[in-house]
Design a protein around this motif. Structure first.
Motif, mmCIF file in Angstrom:
data_model
loop_
_atom_site.group_PDB
_atom_site.id
_atom_site.type_symbol
_atom_site.label_atom_id
_atom_site.label_comp_id
_atom_site.label_asym_id
_atom_site.label_seq_id
_atom_site.Cartn_x
_atom_site.Cartn_y
_atom_site.Cartn_z
ATOM 1 N N LEU A 154 67.177 75.914 -62.725
ATOM 2 C CA LEU A 154 66.277 74.785 -62.514
ATOM 3 C C LEU A 154 64.857 75.255 -62.220
ATOM 4 O O LEU A 154 63.882 74.627 -62.653
ATOM 5 C CB LEU A 154 66.794 73.922 -61.361
ATOM 6 C CG LEU A 154 68.088 73.155 -61.651
ATOM 7 C CD1 LEU A 154 68.695 72.631 -60.348
ATOM 8 C CD2 LEU A 154 67.835 71.999 -62.615
ATOM 9 N N ALA A 155 64.735 76.365 -61.498
ATOM 10 C CA ALA A 155 63.414 76.876 -61.139
ATOM 11 C C ALA A 155 62.709 77.553 -62.306
ATOM 12 O O ALA A 155 61.506 77.839 -62.215
ATOM 13 C CB ALA A 155 63.531 77.848 -59.973
ATOM 14 N N THR A 156 63.423 77.806 -63.395
ATOM 15 C CA THR A 156 62.816 78.421 -64.578
ATOM 16 C C THR A 156 62.868 77.491 -65.786
ATOM 17 O O THR A 156 62.693 77.928 -66.928
ATOM 18 C CB THR A 156 63.511 79.758 -64.908
ATOM 19 O OG1 THR A 156 64.931 79.567 -64.991
ATOM 20 C CG2 THR A 156 63.206 80.796 -63.836
ATOM 21 N N GLY A 157 63.145 76.206 -65.527
ATOM 22 C CA GLY A 157 63.082 75.226 -66.584
ATOM 23 C C GLY A 157 64.265 75.193 -67.519
ATOM 24 O O GLY A 157 64.171 74.654 -68.629
ATOM 25 N N ARG A 158 65.408 75.731 -67.095
ATOM 26 C CA ARG A 158 66.602 75.729 -67.930
ATOM 27 C C ARG A 158 67.597 74.696 -67.425
ATOM 28 O O ARG A 158 67.599 74.344 -66.250
ATOM 29 C CB ARG A 158 67.277 77.105 -67.912
ATOM 30 C CG ARG A 158 66.415 78.271 -68.338
ATOM 31 C CD ARG A 158 67.216 79.552 -68.261
ATOM 32 N NE ARG A 158 66.401 80.738 -68.488
ATOM 33 C CZ ARG A 158 66.862 81.984 -68.433
ATOM 34 N NH1 ARG A 158 68.148 82.194 -68.140
ATOM 35 N NH2 ARG A 158 66.064 83.006 -68.653
ATOM 36 N N ALA A 159 68.461 74.267 -68.324
ATOM 37 C CA ALA A 159 69.580 73.425 -67.904
ATOM 38 C C ALA A 159 70.652 74.317 -67.309
ATOM 39 O O ALA A 159 71.004 75.346 -67.890
ATOM 40 C CB ALA A 159 70.146 72.655 -69.094
ATOM 41 N N PRO A 160 71.181 73.981 -66.133
ATOM 42 C CA PRO A 160 72.233 74.812 -65.534
ATOM 43 C C PRO A 160 73.441 74.946 -66.456
ATOM 44 O O PRO A 160 73.774 74.038 -67.219
ATOM 45 C CB PRO A 160 72.593 74.066 -64.246
ATOM 46 C CG PRO A 160 71.347 73.313 -63.904
ATOM 47 C CD PRO A 160 70.763 72.900 -65.225
ATOM 48 N N ARG A 161 74.080 76.089 -66.375
ATOM 49 C CA ARG A 161 75.258 76.366 -67.201
ATOM 50 C C ARG A 161 76.390 75.397 -66.892
ATOM 51 O O ARG A 161 77.151 75.005 -67.766
ATOM 52 C CB ARG A 161 75.701 77.815 -66.960
ATOM 53 C CG ARG A 161 76.955 78.213 -67.703
ATOM 54 C CD ARG A 161 77.131 79.711 -67.672
ATOM 55 N NE ARG A 161 78.381 80.122 -68.278
ATOM 56 C CZ ARG A 161 78.634 81.369 -68.673
ATOM 57 N NH1 ARG A 161 77.715 82.305 -68.516
ATOM 58 N NH2 ARG A 161 79.790 81.686 -69.212
ATOM 59 N N VAL A 162 76.534 75.011 -65.625
ATOM 60 C CA VAL A 162 77.531 74.034 -65.194
ATOM 61 C C VAL A 162 76.815 72.719 -64.901
ATOM 62 O O VAL A 162 75.758 72.709 -64.272
ATOM 63 C CB VAL A 162 78.282 74.522 -63.939
ATOM 64 C CG1 VAL A 162 79.264 73.469 -63.442
ATOM 65 C CG2 VAL A 162 79.007 75.834 -64.226
ATOM 66 N N ASP A 163 77.386 71.618 -65.350
ATOM 67 C CA ASP A 163 76.773 70.305 -65.147
ATOM 68 C C ASP A 163 76.893 69.897 -63.682
ATOM 69 O O ASP A 163 77.983 69.612 -63.183
ATOM 70 C CB ASP A 163 77.457 69.276 -66.036
ATOM 71 C CG ASP A 163 76.779 67.905 -65.977
ATOM 72 O OD1 ASP A 163 75.779 67.767 -65.239
ATOM 73 O OD2 ASP A 163 77.256 66.979 -66.664
ATOM 74 N N LEU A 164 75.755 69.877 -63.007
ATOM 75 C CA LEU A 164 75.735 69.525 -61.590
ATOM 76 C C LEU A 164 74.898 68.269 -61.340
ATOM 77 O O LEU A 164 74.423 68.044 -60.222
ATOM 78 C CB LEU A 164 75.169 70.693 -60.761
ATOM 79 C CG LEU A 164 75.937 72.011 -60.840
ATOM 80 C CD1 LEU A 164 75.277 73.052 -59.948
ATOM 81 C CD2 LEU A 164 77.393 71.827 -60.449
ATOM 82 N N ARG A 165 74.769 67.426 -62.340
ATOM 83 C CA ARG A 165 73.955 66.222 -62.158
ATOM 84 C C ARG A 165 74.522 65.308 -61.082
ATOM 85 O O ARG A 165 73.767 64.537 -60.465
ATOM 86 C CB ARG A 165 73.832 65.487 -63.491
ATOM 87 C CG ARG A 165 72.875 66.179 -64.478
ATOM 88 C CD ARG A 165 72.877 65.502 -65.821
ATOM 89 N NE ARG A 165 74.159 65.657 -66.493
ATOM 90 C CZ ARG A 165 74.423 65.173 -67.704
ATOM 91 N NH1 ARG A 165 73.504 64.481 -68.349
ATOM 92 N NH2 ARG A 165 75.616 65.361 -68.256
ATOM 93 N N PHE A 166 75.840 65.382 -60.832
ATOM 94 C CA PHE A 166 76.419 64.541 -59.785
ATOM 95 C C PHE A 166 75.973 64.963 -58.388
ATOM 96 O O PHE A 166 76.213 64.254 -57.414
ATOM 97 C CB PHE A 166 77.951 64.542 -59.887
ATOM 98 C CG PHE A 166 78.617 65.843 -59.509
ATOM 99 C CD1 PHE A 166 79.199 66.007 -58.259
ATOM 100 C CD2 PHE A 166 78.679 66.902 -60.400
ATOM 101 C CE1 PHE A 166 79.818 67.192 -57.902
ATOM 102 C CE2 PHE A 166 79.319 68.094 -60.063
ATOM 103 C CZ PHE A 166 79.883 68.236 -58.806
ATOM 104 N N LEU A 167 75.303 66.118 -58.280
ATOM 105 C CA LEU A 167 74.799 66.597 -56.998
ATOM 106 C C LEU A 167 73.299 66.344 -56.821
ATOM 107 O O LEU A 167 72.710 66.789 -55.831
ATOM 108 C CB LEU A 167 75.067 68.097 -56.863
ATOM 109 C CG LEU A 167 76.530 68.543 -56.980
ATOM 110 C CD1 LEU A 167 76.630 70.054 -56.878
ATOM 111 C CD2 LEU A 167 77.392 67.884 -55.906
ATOM 112 N N SER A 168 72.688 65.614 -57.732
ATOM 113 C CA SER A 168 71.244 65.415 -57.696
ATOM 114 C C SER A 168 70.794 64.735 -56.409
ATOM 115 O O SER A 168 71.436 63.788 -55.934
ATOM 116 C CB SER A 168 70.818 64.557 -58.887
ATOM 117 O OG SER A 168 69.465 64.150 -58.751
ATOM 118 N N PRO A 169 69.661 65.173 -55.838
ATOM 119 C CA PRO A 169 69.100 64.468 -54.669
ATOM 120 C C PRO A 169 68.762 63.019 -54.975
ATOM 121 O O PRO A 169 68.723 62.187 -54.057
ATOM 122 C CB PRO A 169 67.828 65.274 -54.347
ATOM 123 C CG PRO A 169 68.021 66.603 -55.003
ATOM 124 C CD PRO A 169 68.871 66.361 -56.204
#
Length: 397
Positions: free
Chosen positions: A364-379
């Protein structure tokens, strides 16, 4: 001369922050880390206590199983680079009512994700693991071969050391007083310096509640206890004979722990954190004084559940952790602003995922999509809005 002192800063070098720092530095990112205390792996945060359980059968949320699997790969990678063992795959036991939280949740995770487990009736459990007694006939045990034990402080120090070796700059005893968004990046203020970076990863554990407005985090104290085997039961409580476990009782409490390893005694605690748990402010009310209620409930359970341990604990300590209303982590860009990435809300089950979370934070800090989908953890799931929740952290880490 560049207007930026680094591309990325990681503020807070506990388990998640140290892993993010390692991942960023390994990719060749110009990264700087800030640690409030004298070194990563200190005794005042959420990663203290010698060991943590590792499980792939994450009963807390279906989305955590892929993260655990990726974390396992990265733990092995961290071990290989560090040149020492950090994860001990001794297996793990999940015990309780067949439809209960622990056994029911474990079996659902195993079925959904194709995880190898074995269910045992109480008679087989007593034969294979005789230290566990008093298991009712309507309870079951689930054996997970992929479970094990992580050495907590050793692991995060290994990640921090590898990050330094790869070029990360680390400032210890360095308390960040403010994080201010500026055009194109953020500005970090400490008493010694002002550091300007393009992006920041904020992983300050129990201090996140006071650092980032609008996140519904609660900080709690969590007592940890260690008991010694009474003679002649010593070897029976070694890790290979008494592996990591969670044990749900009909009365409600879930006892967890692990056997002796690496010079540590038998570690035990209560899920739900027992009567010694209470909310506090990590800065103003970090109460680490030990009280009888921190260990007496566990001690009362031992004769019926784990006979052979001494009546009084050999050691008691207090750790801190943060809890969210839904029991899930907070991992993602803050208010959809890619300059500010946060990781927190471990809910006392986040250490095993540290390498995977660290990788996702680095992505996330380098502008990439995480390898594992963690959108359910979004702030963002908590309804934060940039207009009402400025990121200004006076007196923060």
């Amino acid at each position: 001369m560049s207007r930026w002192d680094a591309d990325v800063a990681v503020v807070g070098l506990g388990a998640w922050g140290a892993a993010a720092l390692w991942q960023l530095a390994a990719r060749g990112v110009d990264v700087v880390g800030f640690e409030r205390y004298h070194r990563p792996g200190h005794a005042l945060g959420s990663s203290y206590g010698g060991s943590r359980m590792f499980r792939v059968t994450c009963l807390e949320h279906p989305g955590l199983v892929p993260l655990a699997r990726r974390s396992l790969e990265l733990w092995r990678g961290l071990e290989s680079e560090a040149g020492r063992q950090l994860l001990f795959p001794a297996g793990g036991l999940l015990i309780g009512p067949e439809q209960g939280l622990v056994v029911g949740g474990t079996l659902r995770a195993a079925r959904t994700h194709g995880i190898e487990v074995r269910s045992m009736r109480p008679a087989e459990l007593r034969e294979r693991f005789p230290r566990h007694t008093g298991v009712p006939s309507h309870h079951r045990a689930v054996w997970e071969p992929s479970a094990g034990l992580l050495r907590a402080e050793d692991s995060l120090r290994a990640a921090a050391d590898l990050a330094r070796r790869a070029g990360a700059r680390v400032f210890t005893d360095s308390r960040v007083h403010a994080v201010e968004p500026v055009p194109g990046g953020v500005e970090l203020q400490t008493s010694e310096r002002v550091t300007r970076v393009r992006r920041v990863v904020i992983t300050v554990g129990s201090w996140l509640r006071s650092l980032v407005d609008g996140l519904p985090l609660t900080t709690l104290r969590m007592p940890l206890t260690w008991f010694r085997p009474a003679a002649p039961h010593g070897d029976a409580f070694d890790l290979e004979h008494f592996p990591v476990f969670m044990r749900e009782t009909d009365e409600g409490p879930v006892l967890w722990g692990n056997g002796r390893e690496g010079g540590h005694d038998v570690k035990l605690g209560l899920e739900g954190y027992g009567p010694g748990a209470r909310t506090l402010d990590a800065d103003d009310d970090a109460d680490r004084a030990v009280r009888p209620e921190d260990w007496t409930d566990i001690a009362r359970m031992l004769p019926g559940l784990l006979p052979g341990l001494t009546e009084l604990p050999a050691k008691i300590a207090v750790s801190l952790f943060t809890r969210t209303p839904d029991g899930q982590f907070v991992v993602g860009a803050l208010d959809d602003d890619s300059r500010i990435v946060v990781g927190g809300g471990c809910n006392a089950h986040g250490f095993k995922h540290a390498t995977g979370v660290g990788e996702a934070l680095a992505d996330l800090a380098t502008g990439r999509a995480p390898r594992v989908d963690l959108r359910f953890l979004s702030p963002d799931r908590f309804g934060r809005t940039a207009a009402t929740t400025p990121v200004r952290m006076e007196g923060a880490l």
